[in-house]
Design a protein around this motif. Structure first.
Motif, PDB file in Angstrom:
ATOM      1  N   THR A  51      28.509   4.026  18.754  1.00  8.32           N
ATOM      2  CA  THR A  51      27.261   4.403  18.090  1.00  8.32           C
ATOM      3  C   THR A  51      26.441   3.159  17.794  1.00  8.32           C
ATOM      4  N   LEU A  52      25.219   3.159  18.282  1.00 13.00           N
ATOM      5  CA  LEU A  52      24.300   2.068  17.981  1.00 13.00           C
ATOM      6  C   LEU A  52      23.860   2.208  16.535  1.00 13.00           C
ATOM      7  N   GLN A  53      24.137   1.190  15.740  1.00  6.99           N
ATOM      8  CA  GLN A  53      23.767   1.187  14.326  1.00  6.99           C
ATOM      9  C   GLN A  53      22.368   0.577  14.203  1.00  6.99           C
ATOM     10  N   GLY A  54      21.356   1.411  14.239  1.00  9.32           N
ATOM     11  CA  GLY A  54      19.982   0.930  14.159  1.00  9.32           C
ATOM     12  C   GLY A  54      19.120   1.589  15.211  1.00  9.32           C
ATOM     13  N   ASP A  55      17.909   1.076  15.330  1.00  8.32           N
ATOM     14  CA  ASP A  55      16.936   1.645  16.261  1.00  8.32           C
ATOM     15  C   ASP A  55      17.139   1.126  17.675  1.00  8.32           C
ATOM     16  N   LEU A  56      16.684   1.926  18.626  1.00  9.31           N
ATOM     17  CA  LEU A  56      16.633   1.507  20.021  1.00  9.31           C
ATOM     18  C   LEU A  56      15.156   1.462  20.403  1.00  9.31           C
ATOM     19  N   ALA A  57      14.708   0.313  20.856  1.00  7.85           N
ATOM     20  CA  ALA A  57      13.291   0.148  21.204  1.00  7.85           C
ATOM     21  C   ALA A  57      13.129   0.085  22.718  1.00  7.85           C
ATOM     22  N   VAL A  58      12.085   0.740  23.193  1.00  5.43           N
ATOM     23  CA  VAL A  58      11.703   0.680  24.597  1.00  5.43           C
ATOM     24  C   VAL A  58      10.363  -0.041  24.630  1.00  5.43           C
ATOM     25  N   ARG A  59      10.331  -1.220  25.240  1.00  5.15           N
ATOM     26  CA  ARG A  59       9.110  -2.027  25.304  1.00  5.15           C
ATOM     27  C   ARG A  59       8.517  -1.927  26.707  1.00  5.15           C
ATOM     28  N   GLY A  60       7.317  -1.388  26.757  1.00  2.72           N
ATOM     29  CA  GLY A  60       6.631  -1.263  28.032  1.00  2.72           C
ATOM     30  C   GLY A  60       5.792  -2.483  28.335  1.00  2.72           C
ATOM     31  N   HIS A  61       5.654  -2.776  29.632  1.00  2.00           N
ATOM     32  CA  HIS A  61       4.818  -3.882  30.093  1.00  2.00           C
ATOM     33  C   HIS A  61       3.770  -3.400  31.083  1.00  2.00           C
TER      34      HIS A  61
END
Length: 179
Positions: A51-61
């Protein structure tokens, strides 16, 4: 530089499709031939028992071809890296571009059109959905509406009914400005 010719230089016009030729030529001139748009996935969190403890960010370019299949592939890669759940939020990071969503001179009433999507470094499926409409089961029943890709983000206000009457106004699918 010296201006050699100007005609209606102070007026705002909709850019025609041939402007895309100049934009493409400029991009090819400025960018390396191996340039590729990227989309990054990152987190400040840690993984505890899958389990990822925290947010998952998707950064677009700015990838204009990013679609839901690509996001599915990212999810598969996350799972293969050991992440099976996320305790935080999924965050779309659009900080790669400035905060101006419209080109200079664009018209506010262009907004609802699928081919007039605003600028964003994180664009998925062209920032548009396809609305498929078909007849209902019988005359007088609501028409059938399907949104692709399927999403709960949008609410469809379906007031159309199936009818044999050809004098009724044509069916119209629209999105109101600002929604």
């Amino acid at each position: 530089s010296t201006l050699l010719f100007e005609h209606n230089g102070g007026k705002l016009f909709h850019p025609a499709s041939n402007l895309k030729l100049f934009t493409t030529a400029t991009a090819l001139n400025l960018l390396d031939s191996s340039f590729q748009c990227t989309t990054e996935v990152f987190t400040p969190g840690t993984v505890l028992r899958g389990t990822l403890q925290g947010d998952l960010a998707v950064r677009g370019h700015g990838d204009p071809a990013l679609n839901t299949d690509d996001l599915d592939s990212l999810a598969v890669r996350l799972r293969s890296s050991g992440i099976t759940a996320i305790s935080g939020d999924l965050v779309g990071d659009t900080s790669y571009f400035d905060d101006v969503p419209w080109g200079r001179g664009w018209m506010w009433d262009d907004e609802p059109e699928a081919d007039e999507a605003f600028f964003s470094p994180l664009t998925v499926n062209g920032n548009a959905v396809e609305v498929l409409v078909g007849p209902g089961r019988s005359s007088g029943s609501r028409v059938a509406v399907e949104i692709r890709p399927s999403t709960t983000y949008l609410t469809v206000d379906n007031e159309a009914v199936t009818s044999q009457d050809t004098t009724l106004p044509a069916l119209r699918v629209k999105r109101d400005h600002g929604t």
